[in-house]
Design a protein around this motif. Structure first.
Motif, PDB file in Angstrom:
ATOM      1  N   ASN A 143      -3.743  12.754  -1.480  1.00 41.88           N
ATOM      2  CA  ASN A 143      -4.945  12.076  -0.982  1.00 41.88           C
ATOM      3  C   ASN A 143      -5.261  10.789  -1.733  1.00 41.88           C
ATOM      4  N   ASP A 144      -4.299  10.252  -2.455  1.00 37.68           N
ATOM      5  CA  ASP A 144      -4.518   9.023  -3.198  1.00 37.68           C
ATOM      6  C   ASP A 144      -4.099   7.811  -2.369  1.00 37.68           C
ATOM      7  N   LEU A 145      -4.584   6.657  -2.791  1.00 38.49           N
ATOM      8  CA  LEU A 145      -4.147   5.394  -2.221  1.00 38.49           C
ATOM      9  C   LEU A 145      -3.914   4.420  -3.367  1.00 38.49           C
ATOM     10  N   VAL A 146      -2.721   3.844  -3.404  1.00 36.80           N
ATOM     11  CA  VAL A 146      -2.380   2.881  -4.446  1.00 36.80           C
ATOM     12  C   VAL A 146      -2.070   1.546  -3.792  1.00 36.80           C
ATOM     13  N   GLU A 147      -2.722   0.503  -4.256  1.00 33.18           N
ATOM     14  CA  GLU A 147      -2.446  -0.851  -3.781  1.00 33.18           C
ATOM     15  C   GLU A 147      -1.908  -1.680  -4.942  1.00 33.18           C
ATOM     16  N   THR A 148      -0.766  -2.310  -4.757  1.00 36.01           N
ATOM     17  CA  THR A 148      -0.190  -3.159  -5.797  1.00 36.01           C
ATOM     18  C   THR A 148      -0.171  -4.602  -5.306  1.00 36.01           C
ATOM     19  N   SER A 149      -0.229  -5.529  -6.250  1.00 34.18           N
ATOM     20  CA  SER A 149      -0.195  -6.949  -5.907  1.00 34.18           C
ATOM     21  C   SER A 149       0.678  -7.697  -6.911  1.00 34.18           C
ATOM     22  N   PHE A 150       1.293  -8.766  -6.423  1.00 32.77           N
ATOM     23  CA  PHE A 150       2.146  -9.596  -7.282  1.00 32.77           C
ATOM     24  C   PHE A 150       2.032 -11.044  -6.840  1.00 32.77           C
ATOM     25  N   LEU A 151       1.940 -11.941  -7.817  1.00 33.27           N
ATOM     26  CA  LEU A 151       1.901 -13.378  -7.553  1.00 33.27           C
ATOM     27  C   LEU A 151       2.747 -14.103  -8.585  1.00 33.27           C
ATOM     28  N   SER A 166      -4.406  -1.028  -7.932  1.00 31.38           N
ATOM     29  CA  SER A 166      -5.671  -0.328  -7.744  1.00 31.38           C
ATOM     30  C   SER A 166      -5.352   1.092  -7.286  1.00 31.38           C
ATOM     31  N   LEU A 167      -5.822   2.088  -8.024  1.00 29.45           N
ATOM     32  CA  LEU A 167      -5.578   3.499  -7.728  1.00 29.45           C
ATOM     33  C   LEU A 167      -6.886   4.155  -7.301  1.00 29.45           C
ATOM     34  N   SER A 168      -6.890   4.765  -6.106  1.00 28.03           N
ATOM     35  CA  SER A 168      -8.083   5.439  -5.582  1.00 28.03           C
ATOM     36  C   SER A 168      -7.782   6.919  -5.393  1.00 28.03           C
ATOM     37  N   PRO A 169      -8.128   7.765  -6.357  1.00 32.70           N
ATOM     38  CA  PRO A 169      -7.835   9.205  -6.252  1.00 32.70           C
ATOM     39  C   PRO A 169      -8.717   9.919  -5.239  1.00 32.70           C
ATOM     40  N   LEU A 198       0.839  -1.186   0.000  1.00 28.77           N
ATOM     41  CA  LEU A 198       0.000   0.000   0.000  1.00 28.77           C
ATOM     42  C   LEU A 198       0.874   1.236   0.000  1.00 28.77           C
ATOM     43  N   TYR A 199       0.485   2.212  -0.815  1.00 26.51           N
ATOM     44  CA  TYR A 199       1.195   3.489  -0.869  1.00 26.51           C
ATOM     45  C   TYR A 199       0.161   4.602  -0.738  1.00 26.51           C
ATOM     46  N   GLY A 200       0.472   5.604   0.069  1.00 17.99           N
ATOM     47  CA  GLY A 200      -0.484   6.681   0.264  1.00 17.99           C
ATOM     48  C   GLY A 200       0.181   8.021   0.453  1.00 17.99           C
ATOM     49  N   GLU A 201      -0.592   8.972   0.892  1.00 18.44           N
ATOM     50  CA  GLU A 201      -0.124  10.353   1.013  1.00 18.44           C
ATOM     51  C   GLU A 201       1.087  10.458   1.935  1.00 18.44           C
ATOM     52  N   ALA A 202       1.117   9.628   3.004  1.00 20.52           N
ATOM     53  CA  ALA A 202       2.216   9.711   3.972  1.00 20.52           C
ATOM     54  C   ALA A 202       3.563   9.380   3.354  1.00 20.52           C
ATOM     55  N   LEU A 203       3.549   8.588   2.268  1.00 19.09           N
ATOM     56  CA  LEU A 203       4.794   8.202   1.618  1.00 19.09           C
ATOM     57  C   LEU A 203       5.152   9.135   0.473  1.00 19.09           C
ATOM     58  N   GLN A 204       4.317  10.135   0.219  1.00 22.80           N
ATOM     59  CA  GLN A 204       4.536  11.013  -0.924  1.00 22.80           C
ATOM     60  C   GLN A 204       4.509  12.475  -0.485  1.00 22.80           C
ATOM     61  N   GLU A 205       5.214  12.805   0.586  1.00 27.70           N
ATOM     62  CA  GLU A 205       5.119  14.144   1.157  1.00 27.70           C
ATOM     63  C   GLU A 205       5.691  15.218   0.245  1.00 27.70           C
ATOM     64  N   GLN A 226     -12.475   9.119  -2.361  1.00 25.75           N
ATOM     65  CA  GLN A 226     -13.238   8.128  -1.609  1.00 25.75           C
ATOM     66  C   GLN A 226     -14.293   7.414  -2.443  1.00 25.75           C
ATOM     67  N   TRP A 227     -14.499   7.839  -3.673  1.00 28.40           N
ATOM     68  CA  TRP A 227     -15.563   7.258  -4.499  1.00 28.40           C
ATOM     69  C   TRP A 227     -15.045   6.394  -5.643  1.00 28.40           C
ATOM     70  N   ILE A 228     -13.922   6.752  -6.219  1.00 23.87           N
ATOM     71  CA  ILE A 228     -13.474   6.134  -7.467  1.00 23.87           C
ATOM     72  C   ILE A 228     -12.218   5.304  -7.241  1.00 23.87           C
ATOM     73  N   SER A 229     -12.155   4.157  -7.923  1.00 28.44           N
ATOM     74  CA  SER A 229     -10.912   3.394  -7.991  1.00 28.44           C
ATOM     75  C   SER A 229     -10.765   2.819  -9.392  1.00 28.44           C
ATOM     76  N   ALA A 230      -9.527   2.816  -9.894  1.00 29.36           N
ATOM     77  CA  ALA A 230      -9.208   2.226 -11.190  1.00 29.36           C
ATOM     78  C   ALA A 230      -8.358   0.982 -10.929  1.00 29.36           C
ATOM     79  N   ASN A 231      -8.721  -0.146 -11.540  1.00 31.21           N
ATOM     80  CA  ASN A 231      -8.105  -1.429 -11.223  1.00 31.21           C
ATOM     81  C   ASN A 231      -7.649  -2.142 -12.494  1.00 31.21           C
ATOM     82  N   PHE A 232      -6.487  -2.798 -12.414  1.00 29.80           N
ATOM     83  CA  PHE A 232      -6.065  -3.632 -13.530  1.00 29.80           C
ATOM     84  C   PHE A 232      -5.311  -4.841 -12.997  1.00 29.80           C
ATOM     85  N   LEU A 233      -5.336  -5.912 -13.787  1.00 27.80           N
ATOM     86  CA  LEU A 233      -4.609  -7.141 -13.461  1.00 27.80           C
ATOM     87  C   LEU A 233      -4.106  -7.749 -14.758  1.00 27.80           C
TER      88      LEU A 233
END
Length: 334
Positions: free
Chosen positions: A34-42, A71-74, A20-27, A76-83
């Motif tokens: 105010n974004d939240l990015v979640e990445t996944s790998f398998l 998954s990118l959430s710019p 997870l990556y968010g605002e705290a890591l992008q000062e 509280q309403w929208i998220s864009a997802n790809f796999l």
């Protein structure tokens, strides 16, 4: 009808990681304000020893599956997802494709309704499993298509209705296919319970059935599909029961395919043990065996890394001098 025994041993290593990556890591940048990015790998590697009665043994070592997604959430309403996935399904056959790419509109703190639009894994064919391999309910029920999903989720209840694109009988892409799924999850003391009822108006549009029917040049009949699932967990014990069936013949007579999957697991201090039983009926059109009994022993050997041993005793059905190729041919979605 002829029967033949097939014995398989699988050794699987699976690496799974999410971040997870968010605002705290992008000062120092406004890129993720105010974004939240979640990445996944398998990544999954598998060795298979396959012995069919009266036939030479076959060995195979493959990078079975690679997944990478985000998954990118710019807001509280929208998220864009790809796999994106890579699959080696054996015998020199590989799949490379963008499996999912969709936009989700949801905010559970404001409304229980949600909307997904794009290419996605639709609710029909979503099943759980304890084994190293996906059960046939997933192999043949999993449906990934471009479509629209409208849902309602609140207090353990999840109702989803969807419509998706595919070619109709005239070869034209149309939004002619649809389905509905109802989930309910509940917890009582130590008991966790999940149930699911699902419907799709044409089961032959599911990935596994599309692939095998196309390989055999069979004319598919438009027939509905139904799915039932129940899973429960109490302390260290888990149980899964799944059933998927066609509402009518899929292609020709005696092809009303049905699949039953039963699994149980128990977690010891040192490892987990799982036992599964699969039974199929009128499934020769899908090149499925009649019965499969398997034992799986998964063990986390490092953080995010699991080593699984699996033995399967398979009862094949065949009508020709030698068993047909049973490798799933998954039809990539458009």
């Amino acid at each position: 009808m002829n029967h033949m025994k097939n014995y398989q041993f699988l050794l699987t290593i699976t690496l799974v990681s999410t971040s997870l990556y968010g605002e705290a890591l992008q000062e120092n940048t406004n890129l993720f304000n105010n974004d939240l990015v979640e990445t996944s790998f398998l990544m999954q590697s598998r060795y298979t020893y396959d012995k069919i009665e009266h036939h030479p043994a076959v060995n195979d070592l493959v990078i079975r599956r690679i997944e990478t997604g985000a998954s990118l959430s710019p807001n509280q309403w929208i998220s864009a997802n790809f796999l994106y996935i890579f699959e080696d399904i054996g015998q020199g056959s590989e799949i490379n494709l963008l499996e999912e790419a969709y936009i989700s509109i949801a905010n559970s703190s404001v409304t229980p309704f949600y909307l997904n639009v794009g290419k996605m894994l639709l609710p029909f064919g979503k099943f759980d499993y304890f084994t190293a391999r996906e059960p046939y309910t997933i192999d043949y029920g999993e449906t990934i298509r471009r479509g629209i999903l409208v849902g309602y989720k609140e207090n353990g209840l999840n109702l989803g209705t969807y419509a998706f694109m595919d070619k109709n009988d005239h070869g034209n892409e149309q939004l002619d296919y649809f389905g509905v799924t109802l989930d309910y999850d509940a917890t009582w003391d130590d008991l966790e319970l999940s149930t699911r009822v699902s419907y799709i108006n044409d089961l032959t549009r599911a990935g596994g059935f599309m692939g095998i029917l196309a390989e055999q040049s069979l004319q598919a009949n438009k027939t509905p599909g139904f799915g039932l699932a129940l899973s429960a967990a109490v302390d260290k014990l888990g149980f899964i029961a799944e059933y998927m069936t066609a509402g009518d013949d899929i292609a020709g007579e005696n092809t009303k395919t049905a699949i039953l999957n039963l699994e149980a697991s128990y977690t010891f201090e040192f490892a987990t043990a799982a036992l599964s039983y699969i039974h199929t009926s009128e499934a020769e059109v899908a090149d499925l065996p009649e019965n499969v009994i398997s034992i799986t022993l998964p063990k986390e050997i490092f953080q995010y890394t699991t080593l699984s041993f699996e033995y399967a005793n398979i009862c094949l059905l065949y009508t020709s001098p030698s068993p047909r190729d049973r490798t799933r041919s998954r039809m990539p979605s458009s």
